[in-house]
Enzyme design. Structure first.
Site, PDB file in Angstrom:
ATOM      1  N   THR A  85       0.817  -1.217   0.000  1.00 18.20           N
ATOM      2  CA  THR A  85       0.000   0.000   0.000  1.00 18.20           C
ATOM      3  C   THR A  85       0.845   1.260   0.000  1.00 18.20           C
ATOM      4  O   THR A  85       0.499   2.252  -0.641  1.00 18.20           O
ATOM      5  CB  THR A  85      -0.940   0.004   1.227  1.00 18.20           C
ATOM      6  N   THR A 114       1.099  -4.276   4.358  1.00 19.64           N
ATOM      7  CA  THR A 114       0.860  -4.614   5.769  1.00 19.64           C
ATOM      8  C   THR A 114       0.194  -5.965   5.965  1.00 19.64           C
ATOM      9  O   THR A 114       0.197  -6.496   7.073  1.00 19.64           O
ATOM     10  CB  THR A 114      -0.022  -3.538   6.437  1.00 19.64           C
ATOM     11  N   ASP A 115      -0.391  -6.533   4.900  1.00 18.93           N
ATOM     12  CA  ASP A 115      -1.097  -7.812   5.053  1.00 18.93           C
ATOM     13  C   ASP A 115      -0.224  -8.891   5.685  1.00 18.93           C
ATOM     14  O   ASP A 115      -0.713  -9.729   6.445  1.00 18.93           O
ATOM     15  CB  ASP A 115      -1.592  -8.322   3.692  1.00 18.93           C
TER      16      ASP A 115
END
Length: 361
Positions: A23, A99-100
């Site tokens: 992201t 961030t996943d």
């Protein structure tokens, strides 16, 4: 104004920023939505005030993929890149990514990072097209942490929203909040305060796997216990795996219907018992009913201690990739899970840092 001799003699800190995508690096597409597109150099160029902090930053445009698409091959290559940069004299490494999977990739790096320089993983919850995008602030905080001597010896860290977290503790706890990363067991290691990392909670030890060429074909699965589950899924997937992590209820409980198949599976492959709750350890001797932690451990399952299912999977994958036997695996989880002693870690410590001590939760 004259410059002091101390300022003249102070060495410039060097930090490498390795970009993986995510992201923090996403931009809009003509059809709507965002995708990873920005280079590591573009991310660094967008950080306000970076030129004034006195850190020499070098960028590595390593990957441009979503965090969900990272593979173990990517992480193996990343660990090599980190190792090479540290050997080249960098004072710290920053990794930017989606961030996943930060809670998994950071722990992967942590158990393979045997030198003092910190590795700091960060990212963003709000992409650069949104008002209040958090990527630049997180990246600046990560660079400041990686460059600071107080972070040496802490292994891999996650820096997010001015919090500094140990890779082995940190979890993503919210789908959209910019303060999503928390450390339920033990709390954060510290915070960024006026541009300086302040470490207030320093673990005594951490675990590092030996630096060896490991297998790339290991499969480790995670199966979560749920109300009324009869164990069909468990039996369906287990024969395809080299190792299994059970995300159990509470302190380490599963439905009674799971007990026979789990015992059979544990006779063939290592099965690690974790809690699905997100905080707290798996117990060892409190409950005694069929499917309790005491019952399951007596049937050959391995206690994860404070390691959550995602961290346990990463550690088990690394151990199996190194051809660890059942005794070695049990000892490693005792040390890394916080319920053993420093001497339980099965790999030797050497002068160069290869090997390990116990990781405190």
């Amino acid at each position: 104004m004259p410059v002091s001799s101390e300022a003249v003699m102070a060495p410039v800190r060097r930090v490498a920023v390795v970009g993986l995508g995510g992201t923090i690096a996403m931009t809009a597409t003509p059809g709507g939505g965002v995708v990873p597109a920005l280079s590591a150099e573009q991310l660094v160029a967008a950080v306000p005030g970076l030129a004034e902090i006195g850190v020499d930053v070098e960028v590595v445009d390593f990957r441009r993929v979503p965090g969900a698409s990272l593979t173990f091959d990517d992480l193996s290559a990343l660990a090599d890149e980190v190792r090479d940069r540290c050997a080249a004299g960098f004072d710290g490494i920053v990794v930017t990514q989606g961030t996943d999977t930060i809670e998994e990739t950071s722990y992967y790096l942590d158990v393979r990072h045997a030198v003092p320089q910190p590795v700091v993983v960060t990212g963003a919850m709000r992409n650069p097209t949104l008002a209040g995008a958090d990527g630049p602030g997180n990246l600046l905080a990560a660079i400041l942490t990686a460059a600071d001597p107080t972070a040496r010896g802490l292994g891999c860290l996650v820096v997010f929203a001015d919090g500094i977290h140990a890779a082995r503790r940190v979890r993503k706890t919210h789908t959209t909040s910019t303060s999503t990363f928390r450390s339920p067991d033990g709390g954060p290691l510290g915070y960024l305060v006026e541009g300086r990392p302040q470490i207030v909670n320093r673990p005594a030890d951490r675990a590092v796997l030996p630096d060896i060429h490991s297998r790339a074909d290991v499969r480790v699965g995670v199966v979560t216990a749920t109300l009324g589950d009869d164990g069909t899924l468990l039996q369906t997937v287990a024969h395809r795996l080299d190792g299994l992590v059970v995300a159990a209820f509470g302190v380490g409980h599963v439905p009674a219907t799971w007990v026979p198949p789990l015992e059979q599976i544990a006779d063939r492959i290592p099965v690690v018992l974790c809690s699905r709750t997100g905080a707290g350890p798996v117990l060892v001797a409190t409950y005694a009913f069929p499917g309790s932690e005491r019952d399951l451990l007596s049937r050959g399952l391995v206690r994860a201690g404070f390691l959550d299912p995602l961290k346990a999977r990463i550690l088990l994958h690394g151990l199996l990739a190194a051809d660890a036997d059942s005794k070695t695996i049990a000892a490693a989880f005792a040390a890394a899970g916080g319920h053993g002693t420093p001497d339980d870690w099965p790999y030797p410590t050497t002068a160069t840092g290869q090997g390990t001590h116990r990781a405190q939760p």
